[in-house]
Design a protein around this motif. Structure first.
Motif, PDB file in Angstrom:
ATOM      1  N   LEU A 175      -6.500 -16.295  45.288  1.00 32.90           N
ATOM      2  CA  LEU A 175      -6.896 -17.295  44.301  1.00 32.90           C
ATOM      3  C   LEU A 175      -6.365 -16.894  42.940  1.00 32.90           C
ATOM      4  N   ALA A 176      -5.567 -17.757  42.328  1.00 32.97           N
ATOM      5  CA  ALA A 176      -5.011 -17.475  41.012  1.00 32.97           C
ATOM      6  C   ALA A 176      -6.096 -17.632  39.948  1.00 32.97           C
ATOM      7  N   VAL A 177      -6.122 -16.722  38.971  1.00 31.75           N
ATOM      8  CA  VAL A 177      -7.110 -16.783  37.907  1.00 31.75           C
ATOM      9  C   VAL A 177      -6.857 -17.990  37.016  1.00 31.75           C
ATOM     10  N   THR A 178      -5.607 -18.250  36.700  1.00 30.09           N
ATOM     11  CA  THR A 178      -5.236 -19.428  35.914  1.00 30.09           C
ATOM     12  C   THR A 178      -4.534 -20.430  36.824  1.00 30.09           C
ATOM     13  N   ALA A 179      -4.583 -21.682  36.434  1.00 29.62           N
ATOM     14  CA  ALA A 179      -4.012 -22.745  37.269  1.00 29.62           C
ATOM     15  C   ALA A 179      -2.514 -22.521  37.453  1.00 29.62           C
ATOM     16  N   PRO A 180      -2.064 -22.345  38.683  1.00 33.21           N
ATOM     17  CA  PRO A 180      -0.638 -22.108  38.923  1.00 33.21           C
ATOM     18  C   PRO A 180       0.132 -23.421  39.039  1.00 33.21           C
ATOM     19  N   ASP A 181       1.443 -23.312  39.016  1.00 31.40           N
ATOM     20  CA  ASP A 181       2.321 -24.459  39.230  1.00 31.40           C
ATOM     21  C   ASP A 181       2.495 -24.626  40.740  1.00 31.40           C
ATOM     22  N   LEU A 182       1.913 -25.700  41.303  1.00 31.46           N
ATOM     23  CA  LEU A 182       1.956 -25.891  42.752  1.00 31.46           C
ATOM     24  C   LEU A 182       3.382 -26.077  43.255  1.00 31.46           C
ATOM     25  N   GLU A 183       4.218 -26.684  42.430  1.00 32.79           N
ATOM     26  CA  GLU A 183       5.602 -26.878  42.842  1.00 32.79           C
ATOM     27  C   GLU A 183       6.310 -25.534  43.018  1.00 32.79           C
ATOM     28  N   LEU A 184       6.067 -24.606  42.082  1.00 30.60           N
ATOM     29  CA  LEU A 184       6.675 -23.283  42.190  1.00 30.60           C
ATOM     30  C   LEU A 184       6.122 -22.527  43.402  1.00 30.60           C
ATOM     31  N   LEU A 185       4.837 -22.667  43.655  1.00 31.85           N
ATOM     32  CA  LEU A 185       4.251 -22.010  44.832  1.00 31.85           C
ATOM     33  C   LEU A 185       4.856 -22.572  46.108  1.00 31.85           C
ATOM     34  N   ASP A 186       5.077 -23.880  46.121  1.00 24.31           N
ATOM     35  CA  ASP A 186       5.657 -24.526  47.298  1.00 24.31           C
ATOM     36  C   ASP A 186       7.075 -24.022  47.526  1.00 24.31           C
ATOM     37  N   PRO A 221     -13.657 -11.216  46.878  1.00 25.51           N
ATOM     38  CA  PRO A 221     -13.882  -9.828  46.477  1.00 25.51           C
ATOM     39  C   PRO A 221     -12.969  -9.444  45.319  1.00 25.51           C
ATOM     40  N   PRO A 222     -13.458  -8.743  44.321  1.00 23.25           N
ATOM     41  CA  PRO A 222     -12.591  -8.307  43.218  1.00 23.25           C
ATOM     42  C   PRO A 222     -11.543  -7.336  43.732  1.00 23.25           C
ATOM     43  N   ALA A 223     -10.319  -7.503  43.288  1.00 21.94           N
ATOM     44  CA  ALA A 223      -9.222  -6.636  43.720  1.00 21.94           C
ATOM     45  C   ALA A 223      -8.142  -6.653  42.658  1.00 21.94           C
ATOM     46  N   GLU A 224      -7.267  -5.667  42.727  1.00 21.46           N
ATOM     47  CA  GLU A 224      -6.145  -5.618  41.803  1.00 21.46           C
ATOM     48  C   GLU A 224      -5.181  -6.747  42.127  1.00 21.46           C
ATOM     49  N   PRO A 225      -4.604  -7.406  41.121  1.00 25.89           N
ATOM     50  CA  PRO A 225      -3.658  -8.501  41.386  1.00 25.89           C
ATOM     51  C   PRO A 225      -2.475  -8.013  42.213  1.00 25.89           C
ATOM     52  N   ALA A 226      -2.198  -8.720  43.300  1.00 28.90           N
ATOM     53  CA  ALA A 226      -1.052  -8.362  44.143  1.00 28.90           C
ATOM     54  C   ALA A 226       0.255  -8.877  43.540  1.00 28.90           C
ATOM     55  N   ASP A 227       0.139  -9.876  42.704  1.00 25.33           N
ATOM     56  CA  ASP A 227       1.321 -10.464  42.079  1.00 25.33           C
ATOM     57  C   ASP A 227       1.012 -10.658  40.600  1.00 25.33           C
ATOM     58  N   PRO A 228       1.404  -9.732  39.719  1.00 26.34           N
ATOM     59  CA  PRO A 228       1.069  -9.840  38.297  1.00 26.34           C
ATOM     60  C   PRO A 228       1.531 -11.145  37.679  1.00 26.34           C
ATOM     61  N   ALA A 229       2.621 -11.675  38.146  1.00 27.71           N
ATOM     62  CA  ALA A 229       3.119 -12.915  37.551  1.00 27.71           C
ATOM     63  C   ALA A 229       2.208 -14.083  37.837  1.00 27.71           C
ATOM     64  N   ALA A 230       1.626 -14.080  39.034  1.00 30.26           N
ATOM     65  CA  ALA A 230       0.746 -15.189  39.422  1.00 30.26           C
ATOM     66  C   ALA A 230      -0.698 -14.917  39.065  1.00 30.26           C
ATOM     67  N   LYS A 231      -1.046 -13.631  38.756  1.00 26.37           N
ATOM     68  CA  LYS A 231      -2.419 -13.249  38.418  1.00 26.37           C
ATOM     69  C   LYS A 231      -3.382 -13.704  39.500  1.00 26.37           C
ATOM     70  N   VAL A 232      -3.288 -13.095  40.679  1.00 25.26           N
ATOM     71  CA  VAL A 232      -4.093 -13.534  41.796  1.00 25.26           C
ATOM     72  C   VAL A 232      -5.167 -12.512  42.117  1.00 25.26           C
ATOM     73  N   ILE A 233      -6.227 -12.991  42.760  1.00 27.28           N
ATOM     74  CA  ILE A 233      -7.292 -12.143  43.260  1.00 27.28           C
ATOM     75  C   ILE A 233      -7.376 -12.362  44.759  1.00 27.28           C
ATOM     76  N   PRO A 234      -7.050 -11.357  45.604  1.00 28.57           N
ATOM     77  CA  PRO A 234      -7.122 -11.553  47.052  1.00 28.57           C
ATOM     78  C   PRO A 234      -8.539 -11.892  47.483  1.00 28.57           C
ATOM     79  N   CYS A 235      -8.665 -12.746  48.437  1.00 31.94           N
ATOM     80  CA  CYS A 235      -9.997 -13.084  48.959  1.00 31.94           C
ATOM     81  C   CYS A 235      -9.881 -13.429  50.420  1.00 31.94           C
ATOM     82  N   SER A 236     -10.997 -13.561  51.066  1.00 31.84           N
ATOM     83  CA  SER A 236     -11.024 -13.898  52.486  1.00 31.84           C
ATOM     84  C   SER A 236     -11.192 -15.390  52.654  1.00 31.84           C
TER      85      SER A 236
END
Length: 480
Positions: free
Chosen positions: A74-85, A463-478
């Motif tokens: 889950l990205a902390v800030t709203a990501p660009d869905l087109e770029l994710l796609d 669950p709180p975790a270190e961002p796996a992708d600093p550019a996307a600022k994500v928090i891994p979750c289940s």
């Protein structure tokens, strides 16, 4: 923790999440990170943009070098869905799809958005503080009429016993949480059927290995180590009472009885223990029926107060007859008749009346009486499988001692027979005792506790975790 709280599900609160519309995403991210709020979701909601893109990507397949498809982020800030796609960022799209689905449940009025859900009462202050930092609030709501809160069984020491209950079903929110009483009953029954100090010690060693995360393949079962240790200790205590240490080796004195020499006494003890467990199950069932439906229905239910009175009366009458105590027998018979009459009245009241109602009541009443007797006698299997375990261990020991007196070759054969025979009997009897104890738990005991099933509490957890992708600022979750 007070005893009354230890045997009830976690108290839940109906809550509303109220935030400015501009802060809805941040509030949802904070709720997901806390992992203790179950938000209402819109039934048959139209899939959002992220969900559509995710479905298309999964249909096309994901290259082996990309992100793990099972992982959700889950990205902390709203990501660009087109770029994710374009980048085939399946994990981030899955997180956005979950957030979109929950956001659809929000009610919007002007600049304010509100969502409803459930939260454990003890966690409400913590979640409220986290939402306040995002400009939102967590407000208590009344429970909607006709709606039961979701059920969350307590964690802690009883957590290793909860799979016993959840495998059978989810207790209704108003019911008692039978986790730790059911766990204790299970290990006691297992110990009686698996009574051997040596075999029980092997189970305890296995529990310690599981506690230390060994073997790694079973690391996910680590939380069950107290359950396994309890079963081992119960087997050791029963083995000490039987004088069994890897069979009748003579290394331990018989403190109570030898199963192979006094099977009738062991059989009687097993049935008496079963009757005691059934009394407790009837009592817990009576509490559940009253909590679920009130005294009007709880009084007459076969698994309620009337059933408890009937069974207590039968037990007292049987004790009076066996002990030649006439007053007990008469009093017990009177209680049993009164309880059965209450059960019959409750059954007849639930029918349409008339001759058909009487016939239905008679048939159902006969079934109650027959099941009461068969359920009690079913506990004789504790003695039967205890005898089987002792007989197999004795067979291995006698074969080993017979070979040991025939020279060096015989001694080697005796050692091999003892090791292989013990391993086979240990594995076979552990499986049999485990299955039989589970069968008694489900069919004889839980059938009196459960009359209706609840809904499990399913919070949205990040669950709180270190961002796996600093550019996307994500928090891994289940997923979920």
């Amino acid at each position: 923790m007070p005893w009354s709280e230890a045997v009830t599900p976690v108290r839940m609160r109906r809550v509303a999440v109220v935030v400015p519309q501009s802060g809805l995403r941040e509030a949802l991210v904070r709720i997901a990170e806390q992992g203790c709020v179950e938000l209402d979701r819109v039934e048959e909601a139209a899939p959002g943009e992220a969900a559509v893109r995710l479905q298309r990507l999964r249909g096309q397949g994901t290259p082996s070098g990309s992100q793990n498809v099972a992982r959700v982020a889950l990205a902390v800030t709203a990501p660009d869905l087109e770029l994710l796609d374009r980048g085939r960022r399946v994990a981030l799209l899955a997180g956005e799809a979950q957030l979109e689905e929950r956001a659809q449940g929000a009610v919007r009025q002007g600049e304010v958005a509100a969502l409803a859900g459930w939260c454990p009462a003890a966690q409400v202050p913590r979640v409220a503080d986290r939402l306040a930092a995002a400009g939102g609030a967590l407000l208590p709501l009344p429970v909607p009429r006709g709606t039961d809160p979701p059920t969350l069984l307590r964690s802690g020491r009883a957590a290793s016993f909860t799979p016993l209950v959840s495998t059978y079903g989810t207790p209704a929110y108003a019911d008692l949480d039978p986790s730790w009483p059911a766990g204790l009953a299970y290990v006691v029954m297992f110990g009686i059927m698996f009574g051997d100090v040596g075999h029980g010690a092997l189970l305890v060693l296995g529990a310690l290995a599981l506690r230390l995360g060994r073997p790694r393949a079973l690391a996910r079962l680590t939380r069950l180590w107290p359950f396994l240790a309890g079963a081992g200790v119960a087997a050791m205590l029963a083995g000490a009472a039987y004088g069994e240490f890897f069979g009748p080796t003579g290394l331990l004195p018989v403190l109570w009885l030898s199963p192979l020499e006094e099977p009738a006494r062991l059989l009687a003890a097993a049935v008496v223990l079963g009757a005691g467990l059934l009394v407790l199950a009837h009592a817990a069932g009576a509490v559940n029926r009253v909590r679920e439906n009130g005294w009007a229905q709880g009084l007459y239910a076969a698994t309620g107060c009337a059933g408890l009175l009937f069974y207590l009366g039968l037990a007292l009458a049987a004790a009076g007859l066996l002990l030649h105590h006439r007053a007990w027998a008469v009093a017990g018979a009177a209680c049993a008749v009164a309880g059965l009459a209450l059960v019959a009245f409750g059954m007849f009241r639930a029918t349409g009346g008339g001759g058909a109602g009487v016939a239905e009541t008679v048939v159902r009443l006969f079934d109650v009486v027959v099941r009461t007797g068969t359920n009690t006698l079913s506990f004789a299997r504790l003695a039967a499988f205890g005898l089987t375990h002792a007989a197999l261990a004795a067979l291995v020991w006698r074969g080993s001692t017979a070979l040991a007196g025939r020279g060096a070759a015989g001694l080697a054969g005796a050692a091999l027979l003892f090791v292989v025979g013990t391993a086979v009997s240990f594995a076979l009897e552990a499986l049999v005792a485990g299955v039989q104890a589970l069968r008694l738990e489900f069919y004889e005991l839980f059938s009196r506790l459960f009359e209706r099933e609840g809904r499990p509490f399913r919070p949205w957890h990040v669950p709180p975790a270190e961002p796996a992708d600093p550019a996307a600022k994500v928090i891994p979750c289940s997923p979920g």
